[in-house]
Scaffold this motif. Structure first.
Motif, mmCIF file in Angstrom:
data_model
loop_
_atom_site.group_PDB
_atom_site.id
_atom_site.type_symbol
_atom_site.label_atom_id
_atom_site.label_comp_id
_atom_site.label_asym_id
_atom_site.label_seq_id
_atom_site.Cartn_x
_atom_site.Cartn_y
_atom_site.Cartn_z
ATOM 1 N N PRO A 10 31.819 16.541 27.824
ATOM 2 C CA PRO A 10 32.087 15.463 26.875
ATOM 3 C C PRO A 10 30.833 14.654 26.548
ATOM 4 C CG PRO A 10 32.829 14.820 29.052
ATOM 5 C CD PRO A 10 32.309 16.229 29.163
ATOM 6 N N PHE A 11 30.819 14.057 25.360
ATOM 7 C CA PHE A 11 29.725 13.220 24.890
ATOM 8 C C PHE A 11 30.246 11.803 24.655
ATOM 9 C CE2 PHE A 11 28.787 17.539 23.315
ATOM 10 C CZ PHE A 11 27.586 17.760 23.975
ATOM 11 N N THR A 12 29.344 10.852 24.578
ATOM 12 C CA THR A 12 29.748 9.464 24.340
ATOM 13 C C THR A 12 30.027 9.191 22.866
ATOM 14 O OG1 THR A 12 27.436 8.782 24.219
ATOM 15 C CG2 THR A 12 28.528 8.574 26.367
ATOM 16 N N THR A 13 29.542 10.067 21.981
ATOM 17 C CA THR A 13 29.836 9.959 20.551
ATOM 18 C C THR A 13 30.293 11.320 20.047
ATOM 19 O OG1 THR A 13 27.565 10.483 19.918
ATOM 20 C CG2 THR A 13 28.108 8.146 20.168
ATOM 21 N N ALA A 14 30.979 11.329 18.922
ATOM 22 C CA ALA A 14 31.450 12.578 18.327
ATOM 23 C C ALA A 14 30.265 13.400 17.825
ATOM 24 C CB ALA A 14 32.407 12.277 17.180
ATOM 25 N N ILE A 15 30.401 14.728 17.884
ATOM 26 C CA ILE A 15 29.356 15.617 17.371
ATOM 27 C C ILE A 15 29.974 16.663 16.446
ATOM 28 C CG2 ILE A 15 27.916 15.331 19.436
ATOM 29 C CD1 ILE A 15 28.730 18.355 20.034
ATOM 30 N N THR A 16 29.143 17.210 15.562
ATOM 31 C CA THR A 16 29.540 18.349 14.748
ATOM 32 C C THR A 16 29.239 19.605 15.544
ATOM 33 O OG1 THR A 16 29.089 17.173 12.682
ATOM 34 C CG2 THR A 16 29.153 19.577 12.581
ATOM 35 N N LEU A 17 30.253 20.457 15.704
ATOM 36 C CA LEU A 17 30.053 21.698 16.448
ATOM 37 C C LEU A 17 29.340 22.725 15.586
ATOM 38 C CD1 LEU A 17 33.511 22.043 18.220
ATOM 39 C CD2 LEU A 17 31.319 21.442 19.261
ATOM 40 N N THR A 18 28.474 23.476 16.210
ATOM 41 C CA THR A 18 27.792 24.573 15.522
ATOM 42 C C THR A 18 28.253 25.881 16.131
ATOM 43 O OG1 THR A 18 25.894 24.380 16.999
ATOM 44 C CG2 THR A 18 25.761 23.218 14.895
ATOM 45 N N TYR A 19 28.672 26.781 15.287
ATOM 46 C CA TYR A 19 29.118 28.108 15.706
ATOM 47 C C TYR A 19 28.024 29.091 15.331
ATOM 48 C CZ TYR A 19 33.609 25.813 16.173
ATOM 49 O OH TYR A 19 34.619 24.955 16.545
ATOM 50 N N ARG A 20 27.269 29.504 16.329
ATOM 51 C CA ARG A 20 26.121 30.367 16.064
ATOM 52 C C ARG A 20 26.494 31.838 15.985
ATOM 53 N NH1 ARG A 20 21.463 26.972 18.298
ATOM 54 N NH2 ARG A 20 21.932 25.105 17.115
ATOM 55 N N ASN A 21 27.621 32.214 16.603
ATOM 56 C CA ASN A 21 28.068 33.603 16.539
ATOM 57 C C ASN A 21 28.900 33.748 15.266
ATOM 58 O OD1 ASN A 21 28.649 36.215 17.061
ATOM 59 N ND2 ASN A 21 29.926 35.843 18.848
#
Length: 127
Positions: A10-21
């Protein structure tokens, strides 16, 4: 997923996920570096997201359009594996963006089995 194998968050702020596959990216509308899909033309698009994790931390991933939450895949229980999916049809204009957000405090797990996924495709163009 961005790490390839292991936990994301988990992170303290929201993130955009990156799908590299990336299995298919006809027209290169999805950017695997930023995790953002940019609509190349006006139309009706179908998007799906799946979220997998391990308890007790919540597994959740949300589809976001132009910065606005649309739908989420969400699972929470005291123990064992967590798995959820969701999908939505969106009307997009040229240049609209769609991506997956991992909210703060949530966590996903992935490995070579690709438990977490994000997909989208054009159903039909609109004028």
């Amino acid at each position: 997923m961005q790490s390839g194998s292991g936990y994301i968050g988990p992170f303290t702020t929201a993130i955009t996920l990156t799908y590299r596959n990336v299995f298919t990216n006809i027209g290169n509308a999805y950017n695997p570096i930023t995790g953002i899909f940019t609509a190349p033309l006006k139309g009706a698009y179908m998007f799906r997201v799946s979220a997998f994790g391990h308890a007790p931390t919540i597994a959740s991933a949300a589809i976001v359009k132009n910065g606005q939450h649309v739908v989420a895949a969400f699972d929470h229980q005291a123990q064992n594996d967590l798995n959820s999916s969701n999908g939505v049809v969106l009307i997009l204009e040229v240049g609209d963006v769609v991506y997956v957000r991992l909210w703060n405090g949530k966590r996903l797990f992935d490995n070579a089995s690709n438990h977490n996924s994000f997909s989208g495709y054009l159903l039909f163009p609109l004028r």
